[in-house]
Design an enzyme around this catalytic site. Structure first.
Site, PDB file in Angstrom:
ATOM      1  N   TRP A  29       5.657 -29.337 -10.616  1.00 48.17           N
ATOM      2  CA  TRP A  29       6.150 -29.665  -9.277  1.00 48.17           C
ATOM      3  C   TRP A  29       7.652 -29.878  -9.261  1.00 48.17           C
ATOM      4  O   TRP A  29       8.335 -29.482  -8.318  1.00 48.17           O
ATOM      5  CB  TRP A  29       5.399 -30.869  -8.698  1.00 48.17           C
ATOM      6  CG  TRP A  29       3.939 -30.570  -8.595  1.00 48.17           C
ATOM      7  CD1 TRP A  29       2.929 -31.115  -9.350  1.00 48.17           C
ATOM      8  CD2 TRP A  29       3.305 -29.607  -7.741  1.00 48.17           C
ATOM      9  NE1 TRP A  29       1.729 -30.548  -9.003  1.00 48.17           N
ATOM     10  CE2 TRP A  29       1.921 -29.630  -8.029  1.00 48.17           C
ATOM     11  CE3 TRP A  29       3.773 -28.720  -6.764  1.00 48.17           C
ATOM     12  CZ2 TRP A  29       1.005 -28.806  -7.374  1.00 48.17           C
ATOM     13  CZ3 TRP A  29       2.855 -27.903  -6.107  1.00 48.17           C
ATOM     14  CH2 TRP A  29       1.490 -27.955  -6.413  1.00 48.17           C
ATOM     15  N   ASP A  47       9.765 -37.664  -5.884  1.00 43.47           N
ATOM     16  CA  ASP A  47       8.458 -37.135  -5.497  1.00 43.47           C
ATOM     17  C   ASP A  47       7.409 -38.082  -6.080  1.00 43.47           C
ATOM     18  O   ASP A  47       7.125 -38.050  -7.274  1.00 43.47           O
ATOM     19  CB  ASP A  47       8.286 -35.717  -6.056  1.00 43.47           C
ATOM     20  CG  ASP A  47       6.911 -35.131  -5.735  1.00 43.47           C
ATOM     21  OD1 ASP A  47       6.067 -35.849  -5.176  1.00 43.47           O
ATOM     22  OD2 ASP A  47       6.692 -33.939  -6.056  1.00 43.47           O
ATOM     23  N   LYS A  75      -3.429 -38.000  -2.296  1.00 44.80           N
ATOM     24  CA  LYS A  75      -3.838 -38.532  -3.591  1.00 44.80           C
ATOM     25  C   LYS A  75      -4.057 -40.037  -3.519  1.00 44.80           C
ATOM     26  O   LYS A  75      -5.125 -40.538  -3.800  1.00 44.80           O
ATOM     27  CB  LYS A  75      -2.800 -38.199  -4.658  1.00 44.80           C
ATOM     28  CG  LYS A  75      -2.671 -36.691  -4.845  1.00 44.80           C
ATOM     29  CD  LYS A  75      -1.375 -36.318  -5.491  1.00 44.80           C
ATOM     30  CE  LYS A  75      -1.049 -34.864  -5.302  1.00 44.80           C
ATOM     31  NZ  LYS A  75      -2.070 -33.941  -5.746  1.00 44.80           N
TER      32      LYS A  75
HETATM   33  N1  PMP Z   1       4.283 -32.949  -6.024  1.00 48.63           N
HETATM   34  C1  PMP Z   1       3.305 -33.444  -6.791  1.00 48.63           C
HETATM   35  C2  PMP Z   1       3.642 -34.456  -7.836  1.00 48.63           C
HETATM   36  C3  PMP Z   1       1.992 -33.013  -6.604  1.00 48.63           C
HETATM   37  O1  PMP Z   1       1.014 -33.496  -7.368  1.00 48.63           O
HETATM   38  C4  PMP Z   1       1.712 -32.061  -5.592  1.00 48.63           C
HETATM   39  C5  PMP Z   1       0.312 -31.593  -5.276  1.00 48.63           C
HETATM   40  N2  PMP Z   1      -0.593 -31.541  -6.243  1.00 48.63           N
HETATM   41  C6  PMP Z   1       2.761 -31.545  -4.843  1.00 48.63           C
HETATM   42  C7  PMP Z   1       4.035 -32.038  -5.066  1.00 48.63           C
HETATM   43  C8  PMP Z   1       2.535 -30.520  -3.775  1.00 48.63           C
HETATM   44  O2  PMP Z   1       1.994 -31.161  -2.695  1.00 48.63           O
HETATM   45  P1  PMP Z   1       1.514 -30.411  -1.374  1.00 48.63           P
HETATM   46  O3  PMP Z   1       0.307 -29.628  -1.749  1.00 48.63           O
HETATM   47  O4  PMP Z   1       1.237 -31.547  -0.455  1.00 48.63           O
HETATM   48  O5  PMP Z   1       2.629 -29.548  -0.926  1.00 48.63           O
END
Ligand code: PMP
Length: 359
Positions: free
Chosen positions: A102, A172, A196
């Site tokens: 991410w 994030d 989450k």
């Molecule tokens: N950042 C992290 C740390 C994540 O775990 C995730 C999703 N698993 C995301 C960003 C992406 O999130 P989204 O699907 O809401 O765009």
């Protein structure tokens, strides 16, 4: 009705009491004869929910009134773009710490908007750790330092905020928001997809400090993508049902005892699993011990055939969604705030039993 222990990384398990409350109110919200989904986002009912959720989040995270909370859409992924679009000017640089899938995506997007300095990357080590402060190569005048506090895919977590010598952190926190206390003074912006630790999918929580908001760009940024558009008021139709659910999860989190409670509780759950992993070589943790996540516990078994069998047999114990992310394989158990101790104990007992039979 049957409920299983759901270890999904996201959308993840929600507190049962929250789901039950939502079910009870689904057709008739507080005697209005309508669902909250069927009401104007300008109605007194919904605006009260919006205000209450923000108040609860302020209180749970220990945020003072420098911080503005926004309920946005587009997932955490939209923030990968929206953050540099608003906060990074062409002649500036931003520092990014690359600790997983991410953060790598966040870096890729930020490069569209300005100069990006990767202050550290653990990519060459399969993202099996997060850096210590002295490993960071921070630039002199970065607009911000971006990091991913918990790396959902590989199962690592910063034990504390990285030291950035006064440069505001942009974090994030999608997979560990509200899981433990944070040092709020260090942050300029915190964002998290709700799915989450704080609610269902569909809403992204973005928290921005006033000085960053005031300095954020408006020229060249489309109205809907400007933080200044959303910080003071509800600009357009928000994901009302998702925010309604977030408000209930936040109330539940307060009733449990807040972030201090969750820190102890989450550590207890994670310790139980890591202890089993460390007992011998049957289960192999995939991350360095100092970087281990309290939210996503990742490990491998001696071979893939055993991993498939593990996943199948786990279901017979009502243990679901334990498969590792498709990019890394293995097993991943996501044990966010709403995962009860009983779920982790059941998983721990199953892991021991499976090892006895197959080790
Ligand atoms: N950042 C992290 C740390 C994540 O775990 C995730 C999703 N698993 C995301 C960003 C992406 O999130 P989204 O699907 O809401 O765009």
């Amino acid at each position: 009705m049957k409920r299983v222990f759901n270890f999904s990384a996201g959308p993840a398990t929600l507190p049962l009491s929250v789901l039950e409350e939502a079910r009870a109110e689904l057709l008739d919200y507080q005697g209005t004869g309508r669902s909250i989904m069927e009401m104007s986002h300008r109605s007194p009912e919904y605006t009260a929910i919006d205000a209450e959720a923000k108040e609860r989040l302020h209180s749970l995270m220990g945020l003072d009134d420098r911080f503005h909370i926004m309920f946005l859409q587009g997932g955490a992924s939209a923030q990968f773009m929206q953050i540099p679009f608003n906060l990074l000017r062409e002649d500036q640089a931003a520092d990014y710490i690359d600790t997983g899938r991410w953060s790598a995506k966040a870096i890729k997007e930020a490069k569209r908007f300005g100069k990006v300095n990767v202050a550290y990357s653990s990519a060459n080590a399969n993202y099996d750790h997060v850096p210590t402060d002295d490993q960071l190569s921070l630039s002199e005048n970065a607009a911000y330092v971006h990091y991913t506090s918990n790396n959902t895919v590989c199962g690592t977590q910063f034990p504390k905020e990285p030291e950035t010598k006064g440069i505001p952190l942009v974090c994030d926190a999608s997979s560990d928001i509200l899981s433990r206390p944070i040092d709020v003074d260090r942050y300029g912006l915190i964002y998290a997809g709700a799915q989450k630790n704080i609610g269902p999918a569909g809403v992204t929580v973005v928290i921005i400090r006033d000085d960053l908001l005031q300095a954020s760009k408006t020229e060249d940024v489309p109205t809907i993508l400007r933080y200044q558009t959303h910080a003071e008021k509800i600009f357009n139709t928000p994901p009302v049902f998702a925010v309604y659910m977030v408000n209930k999860v936040l109330k539940w989190a307060q009733d449990q005892g807040g972030v201090d409670y969750f820190e102890t509780f989450n550590r207890k759950k994670a310790d139980l699993l890591y202890q089993i992993i460390d007992e011998d070589d049957f289960y192999q943790g995939t991350t360095q011990k100092d970087s281990r996540s309290l939210m996503n516990v990742t490990f491998r078994l001696p071979n893939e055939e055993l991993e498939s069998r593990f996943l199948e047999e786990a279901k017979t114990h009502d243990l679901y969604a334990l498969k590792g992310h498709r990019s890394v394989g293995g097993i991943r158990t996501s044990i966010y705030n709403a995962m009860p101790m009983e779920g982790v104990q059941t998983l721990g007992n199953f892991m021991k039993e499976f090892r006895n039979q197959n080790g």
